[in-house]
Design a protein around this motif. Structure first.
Motif, PDB file in Angstrom:
ATOM      1  N   SER A 149      -5.276  10.935  -2.972  1.00 45.15           N
ATOM      2  CA  SER A 149      -4.523  12.078  -2.452  1.00 45.15           C
ATOM      3  C   SER A 149      -3.250  12.327  -3.258  1.00 45.15           C
ATOM      4  N   PHE A 150      -2.705  11.294  -3.871  1.00 49.58           N
ATOM      5  CA  PHE A 150      -1.492  11.461  -4.675  1.00 49.58           C
ATOM      6  C   PHE A 150      -1.508  10.501  -5.879  1.00 49.58           C
ATOM      7  N   GLY A 151      -1.538   9.194  -5.593  1.00 48.25           N
ATOM      8  CA  GLY A 151      -1.503   8.213  -6.686  1.00 48.25           C
ATOM      9  C   GLY A 151      -0.076   7.760  -6.947  1.00 48.25           C
ATOM     10  N   LEU A 152       0.498   7.074  -5.951  1.00 50.29           N
ATOM     11  CA  LEU A 152       1.905   6.677  -6.058  1.00 50.29           C
ATOM     12  C   LEU A 152       2.175   5.804  -7.278  1.00 50.29           C
ATOM     13  N   THR A 153       1.204   4.992  -7.661  1.00 45.67           N
ATOM     14  CA  THR A 153       1.384   4.119  -8.827  1.00 45.67           C
ATOM     15  C   THR A 153       1.702   4.937 -10.085  1.00 45.67           C
TER      16      THR A 153
ATOM     17  N   HIS B  75      -2.903  -0.874 -14.877  1.00 46.65           N
ATOM     18  CA  HIS B  75      -3.489  -0.232 -13.696  1.00 46.65           C
ATOM     19  C   HIS B  75      -3.078  -1.069 -12.488  1.00 46.65           C
ATOM     20  N   VAL B  76      -2.621  -0.404 -11.433  1.00 49.40           N
ATOM     21  CA  VAL B  76      -2.212  -1.104 -10.216  1.00 49.40           C
ATOM     22  C   VAL B  76      -2.953  -0.464  -9.041  1.00 49.40           C
ATOM     23  N   SER B  77      -3.642  -1.280  -8.247  1.00 53.12           N
ATOM     24  CA  SER B  77      -4.319  -0.706  -7.067  1.00 53.12           C
ATOM     25  C   SER B  77      -4.749  -1.805  -6.115  1.00 53.12           C
ATOM     26  N   ASN B  78      -5.425  -1.382  -5.053  1.00 52.64           N
ATOM     27  CA  ASN B  78      -5.960  -2.356  -4.094  1.00 52.64           C
ATOM     28  C   ASN B  78      -7.441  -2.661  -4.388  1.00 52.64           C
ATOM     29  N   PHE B  79      -7.894  -2.357  -5.577  1.00 53.43           N
ATOM     30  CA  PHE B  79      -9.226  -2.719  -6.058  1.00 53.43           C
ATOM     31  C   PHE B  79     -10.346  -2.320  -5.104  1.00 53.43           C
TER      32      PHE B  79
ATOM     33  N   GLY C 205       0.886  -1.179   0.000  1.00 55.27           N
ATOM     34  CA  GLY C 205       0.000   0.000   0.000  1.00 55.27           C
ATOM     35  C   GLY C 205       0.907   1.207   0.000  1.00 55.27           C
ATOM     36  N   GLY C 206       0.438   2.278  -0.635  1.00 56.37           N
ATOM     37  CA  GLY C 206       1.295   3.440  -0.838  1.00 56.37           C
ATOM     38  C   GLY C 206       1.894   4.013   0.435  1.00 56.37           C
ATOM     39  N   SER C 207       1.094   4.083   1.522  1.00 55.26           N
ATOM     40  CA  SER C 207       1.636   4.726   2.723  1.00 55.26           C
ATOM     41  C   SER C 207       2.770   3.904   3.320  1.00 55.26           C
TER      42      SER C 207
ATOM     43  N   ILE D 197      -4.051  13.884  -7.953  1.00 50.89           N
ATOM     44  CA  ILE D 197      -3.641  13.392  -9.284  1.00 50.89           C
ATOM     45  C   ILE D 197      -3.312  14.576 -10.190  1.00 50.89           C
ATOM     46  N   LYS D 198      -4.092  15.663 -10.045  1.00 48.16           N
ATOM     47  CA  LYS D 198      -3.864  16.821 -10.919  1.00 48.16           C
ATOM     48  C   LYS D 198      -2.573  17.560 -10.571  1.00 48.16           C
ATOM     49  N   GLU D 199      -1.969  17.233  -9.426  1.00 44.20           N
ATOM     50  CA  GLU D 199      -0.643  17.792  -9.120  1.00 44.20           C
ATOM     51  C   GLU D 199       0.460  16.903  -9.692  1.00 44.20           C
ATOM     52  N   VAL D 200       0.181  15.626  -9.821  1.00 41.62           N
ATOM     53  CA  VAL D 200       1.197  14.689 -10.335  1.00 41.62           C
ATOM     54  C   VAL D 200       1.288  14.806 -11.861  1.00 41.62           C
ATOM     55  N   ILE D 201       0.103  14.870 -12.523  1.00 41.36           N
ATOM     56  CA  ILE D 201       0.071  14.945 -13.988  1.00 41.36           C
ATOM     57  C   ILE D 201      -0.203  16.383 -14.406  1.00 41.36           C
ATOM     58  N   LYS D 202       0.639  16.924 -15.295  1.00 38.24           N
ATOM     59  CA  LYS D 202       0.332  18.242 -15.871  1.00 38.24           C
ATOM     60  C   LYS D 202      -0.413  17.994 -17.179  1.00 38.24           C
ATOM     61  N   HIS D 203      -1.684  18.336 -17.197  1.00 36.83           N
ATOM     62  CA  HIS D 203      -2.549  17.995 -18.330  1.00 36.83           C
ATOM     63  C   HIS D 203      -2.003  18.550 -19.656  1.00 36.83           C
ATOM     64  N   GLY D 204      -1.867  17.650 -20.614  1.00 37.94           N
ATOM     65  CA  GLY D 204      -1.405  18.063 -21.947  1.00 37.94           C
ATOM     66  C   GLY D 204       0.099  18.205 -22.044  1.00 37.94           C
ATOM     67  N   GLU D 205       0.792  18.167 -20.904  1.00 40.90           N
ATOM     68  CA  GLU D 205       2.255  18.292 -20.939  1.00 40.90           C
ATOM     69  C   GLU D 205       2.933  16.975 -20.587  1.00 40.90           C
TER      70      GLU D 205
END
Ligand code: GMT
Length: 377
Positions: free
Chosen positions: A281-285, A201-205, A12-14, A304-312
């Protein structure tokens, strides 16, 4: 410094962030003590400067529930005194921040406590009236509180309303664990043709991960190009998602791979990572995949919107919007030049904003400030 760390040690991410940060601090010469219910899964080899203290939670007939919090607090207090710790770093507001505070009282020492908020402790548990005051108490009684994104900081003020500064410090990955590279044999061994695109896709479902949107997105991509979807992880949604895949007749192209220890190998054969969560809150995957060179598509949820810069450095869509997610995916995967440009910008951005040395410096500075050492000590 002598640093005590408590987290949930399972996958788990934490738990990953807590463990990797402990490893980085040990590599920097600090003495690190993990005080957890089990050996954190990334501590799978001996590392100098790290000691693991297991918390034993015994069950007695007089208890309706096993007393994890009390046993943990007692163990932390023992370790504080035995090793003369300087700081405690607790991951999750409840129960761990509260356990740290109780342990401090039990130990009789004025040890400093940092609490890192990871997400679910605020965005899910924070709405529970039975827990909210405990979360607020844990935050306010900690010496320093960090959140893994700006968005989580804002949500914490909205939901919990603590009277406390919160310092956002982004998540990171240890770069050596996520090398770029390509593994053609692995792709073939999973029955994936060389010319097929791979989406991962990776997660805890859990429900919040909205794996239904991922499958809907993949269905639209699959109509346009040869591709496979790798779903890695396990959790409450697994059976429903298997059913959905069968209903959509995608079972030949969606591979449910269960929990995997070495996800980096799978990122190395992937072209696109999807994270369509409604809360995140972040999306470590995402960061793990991006470090490996995989371009992301995510939702506008939380951090997620801090991790990914849309279009860049990738693309963002609204929660549940499989149509736009598929359009972006098809545009990206059918244009090698666009993909390369975006991948290059993404790798640069990951280095500049999330490099492990930058993030470790930020945590180390906070530790030093807590104990009143200057930052250039
Ligand atoms: O995503 C989960 O359900 C697991 C959870 C955890 O406690 O490990 O992840 C949270 O912490 C991670 C590490 O900081 C973040 O990358 C995840 O975004 C966050 N999950 C949620 O906010 C749902």
């Amino acid at each position: 410094m002598k640093i005590g760390i408590t987290c949930y040690p399972s996958i788990g991410g934490s738990g990953v962030i807590a463990t990797e940060l402990g490893i980085l601090m040990a590599e920097r010469g600090h003495e690190v003590h993990f005080i957890t219910s089990n050996m954190p899964f990334r501590l799978n080899k001996p590392i100098p400067n790290i000691t693991f203290h297991q918390v034993d939670v015994n069950q007695y007939a007089v208890f309706q529930y096993p007393p994890y919090d009390i046993s943990l607090s007692t163990k932390i207090a023992n370790v504080i005194n035995e090793y003369d710790l300087d700081v405690l770093h607790m991951h999750y507001a409840i129960p761990h921040a509260i356990c740290g505070i109780l342990a401090r009282q039990m130990s009789g020492k004025d040890i400093k406590i940092m609490t890192t908020l990871h997400g679910t402790d605020i965005t899910v548990l924070g709405y529970d009236h039975a827990l909210r005051n405990a979360i607020k108490f844990g935050i306010e009684q900690s010496d320093v509180v960090t959140s893994v994104s700006q968005s989580l900081k804002e949500e914490t003020y909205d939901i919990i309303k603590p009277n406390k500064d919160i310092v956002p410090i982004y998540n990171f990955v240890r770069e050596s664990e996520f090398p770029t590279g390509y593994q053609p044999e692995l792709k073939t061994s999973y029955g994936i043709a060389e010319d097929e695109k791979v989406i991962i896709h990776v997660s805890n479902f859990r429900k919040v991960k909205r794996i239904d949107t991922i499958i809907d997105t993949f269905k639209l991509i699959r109509q346009e190009m040869k591709s496979k979807l790798l779903l890695i992880g396990d959790g409450p949604e697994l059976l429903d998602m298997r059913e959905k895949v069968r209903e959509l007749q995608l079972q030949d192209d969606v591979l449910f791979l269960g929990k995997q220890d070495c996800v980096s190998n799978f990122y190395q054969i992937s072209d696109l990572v999807l994270l369509m969560s409604e809360k995140e809150s972040f999306g470590l995957t995402l960061l793990e995949a991006m470090t490996t060179g995989v371009v992301p598509i995510g939702t506008y949820a939380g951090g997620i919107k801090e991790v990914i810069k849309h279009g860049e450095t990738g693309y963002l869509v609204d929660i549940g919007d499989s149509q736009h997610a598929a359009e972006y995916a098809i545009k990206l995967l059918s244009n090698p030049q666009l993909y390369k440009q975006m991948q290059q910008r993404m790798l640069t951005d990951v280095q500049q904003r999330f490099h492990s040395s930058i993030i470790a410096d930020q945590y180390e500075d906070q530790y030093r400030q807590m104990i009143g050492e200057s930052n250039d000590a």
